[in-house]
Design a protein around this motif. Structure first.
Motif, PDB file in Angstrom:
ATOM      1  N   LYS A 354       0.691  -1.053   0.010  1.00 13.86           N
ATOM      2  CA  LYS A 354       0.219  -0.111  -0.265  1.00 13.86           C
ATOM      3  C   LYS A 354       0.941   1.255  -0.014  1.00 13.86           C
ATOM      4  CE  LYS A 354      -3.972   2.008   2.345  1.00 13.86           C
ATOM      5  NZ  LYS A 354      -5.037   1.888   3.382  1.00 13.86           N
ATOM      6  N   HIS A 394       1.302   2.368   8.250  1.00 13.52           N
ATOM      7  CA  HIS A 394       0.011   1.331   7.834  1.00 13.52           C
ATOM      8  C   HIS A 394      -0.137   0.081   8.756  1.00 13.52           C
ATOM      9  CE1 HIS A 394      -1.114   4.094   4.413  1.00 13.52           C
ATOM     10  NE2 HIS A 394      -0.130   3.776   3.835  1.00 13.52           N
ATOM     11  N   GLN A 414      -8.745  -5.825   1.303  1.00  5.87           N
ATOM     12  CA  GLN A 414      -7.658  -4.739   1.324  1.00  5.87           C
ATOM     13  C   GLN A 414      -6.710  -4.980   0.215  1.00  5.87           C
ATOM     14  OE1 GLN A 414      -6.967  -2.729   3.962  1.00  5.87           O
ATOM     15  NE2 GLN A 414      -8.669  -3.225   5.016  1.00  5.87           N
ATOM     16  N   LEU A 418      -5.227  -2.563  -3.897  1.00  5.77           N
ATOM     17  CA  LEU A 418      -3.694  -2.187  -4.235  1.00  5.77           C
ATOM     18  C   LEU A 418      -3.252  -2.156  -5.694  1.00  5.77           C
ATOM     19  CD1 LEU A 418      -2.194  -4.381  -1.233  1.00  5.77           C
ATOM     20  CD2 LEU A 418      -2.517  -1.837  -1.437  1.00  5.77           C
TER      21      LEU A 418
END
Length: 439
Positions: A354, A394, A414, A418
């Motif tokens: 990320k 993060h 999640q 990305l």
């Protein structure tokens, strides 16, 4: 209960009831004998099935339950995984289930020596023996995740700063990525087998490890005077030569590990086998996108700066970095791993991926007197401490979100983001506030 115990239990019950059921004695005894025979047959069948299953699979069961508190939060009873787990697709579909991820962790991880070989058949060597040698090297050259316990003066961040500086030195002298990853491995393994290294000797250790790696990997390695020069006279030429001998003796001259860079090259070659036309030597020469290689190796480099990378093998780190840039089925096909083998590292690497997504991709750098076809192999200083700090922020945000929600994050949700760059530039603090506000 064993078969002998089952027979004893059945016969004891028959004797206890014999007085009250005398008129049914002969009938009950015949019934019990039949049940006993049926039980023995069932047990024998179960043993044969179990032995056959264990002979076909090489799984080892590890700690299954993450937390007893999750039992109350995860509803439903669909915790068992049915069907065959040997195929990559089935294994991924079962372990990708969010409910299963919340309840189990590393349930059926593959033994390193049992990882399926993804290599094609070679004309110049036995591909199975080549794969076994790669695995044997990785198991032989181990790093200790708790190595800093043996070095009171050293801190994990000192290691990160050292590796960040070594990466910059590599770019200055046009050293290859393999040289950098070799030096990194030498530093970690040396610290794993020694004790009480003072912090004043850490820079000498790093530059000496790079000196050894350059002599192994580079055609024209820099002179020892050049390595001493970049330390700003902190390390003399004699110090580097003396430390070189200390390092190679400490490592017992085991100087050829399979690094993350080497594993990544193998995975990308296997992924592009359809484009290789030379059946004899096609696999030897790189046949993959250099742009993709740079982006994936950048994620590997950033992850290796963090001390958390010590808990994962190089092959798993390279496969997890490849996952963040491609897809799950491709990674399991080219690496031989199952999803259970990759999931812990993929989840751990998500904050690093990320952070790189936020700063953007790294372009290919071209160097004077370096062949354009070889520029992607030169180690560049495209990750630094600022980027590592962003990834660490993060990590903290992800952990806080897990603690607040009381369950593991949905890794699927999640990681999908990305692959798509954000439409606006946000600071780390703004992103953390958004994650906290959405939880």
């Amino acid at each position: 209960m064993s078969r002998k115990g089952q027979r004893h239990s059945l016969r004891s019950r028959s004797v206890e009831n014999e007085d009250d059921l005398a008129h049914q004695g002969s009938k009950r005894r015949r019934t019990m004998d039949g049940q006993e025979l049926e039980t023995i047959n069932e047990n024998q069948t179960l043993v044969r099935q179990t032995n056959r299953s264990q002979s076909n699979r090489h799984y080892r069961i590890q700690n299954q339950w993450i937390s007893s508190a999750l039992e109350a939060t995860s509803g439903g009873g669909d915790d068992e995984v049915d069907g065959d787990h040997s195929g990559p697709g089935n294994s991924f579909n079962n372990f990708r289930s969010l409910d299963f991820q919340l309840r189990f962790q590393n349930v059926f991880t593959t033994s390193p020596t049992s990882v399926r070989s993804p290599l094609p058949a070679f004309n110049w060597a036995d591909s199975k023996e080549v794969w076994k040698n790669m695995i044997r090297k990785e198991l032989t050259f181990q790093r200790d995740p708790g190595m800093f316990d043996n070095h009171p003066e050293l801190q994990p961040r000192m290691r990160s700063i050292l590796l960040d500086w070594l990466s910059e030195v590599c770019e200055v002298y046009r050293l290859h990525k393999e040289t950098f990853t070799l030096a990194l491995d030498f530093v970690d393994r040396y610290l794993s087998v020694t004790k009480d290294v003072p912090k004043t000797q850490l820079q000498l250790l790093g530059i000496s490890a790079l000196f050894v790696a350059a002599k192994l990997e580079e055609i024209y390695p820099p002179k020892v005077t050049e390595f001493a020069y970049v330390t700003d006279s902190a390390c003399s030429e004699q110090d580097i030569i003396r430390q070189e001998m200390i390092i190679v003796k400490g490592l017992k001259w085991n100087l050829s590990p399979m690094t993350t860079n080497a594993w990544l090259g193998v995975y990308l070659q296997v992924a592009n086998m359809d484009h290789i036309t030379d059946q004899e030597l096609g696999f030897v020469f790189p046949q993959f996108s250099t742009h993709a290689y740079i982006q994936i190796s950048r994620l590997c480099d950033l992850s290796l700066l963090d001390v958390g990378s010590l808990q994962f093998r190089y092959s798993v780190i390279a496969a997890s970095a490849l996952y963040h840039h491609t897809n799950d089925k491709l990674v399991m096909e080219v690496s031989g791993f199952n999803w259970a083998d990759l999931y812990p590292c993929v989840k751990w690497m998500a904050p690093f991926a990320k952070a790189i997504l936020e700063v953007g991709q790294s372009p290919i750098k071209f160097f004077q007197n370096i062949n354009c076809e070889d520029c992607h192999n030169i180690q560049t200083h495209n990750v630094d401490m600022a980027l590592l700090d962003r990834a660490t922020a993060h990590q903290v945000a992800f952990k806080e979100k897990e603690q607040e929600s009381g369950m593991s994050l949905d890794l699927t949700a999640q990681l999908v983001s990305l692959l798509t760059p954000s439409s606006k530039t946000e600071t780390v603090d703004e992103l953390i506030d958004e994650e906290r506000g959405g939880s």
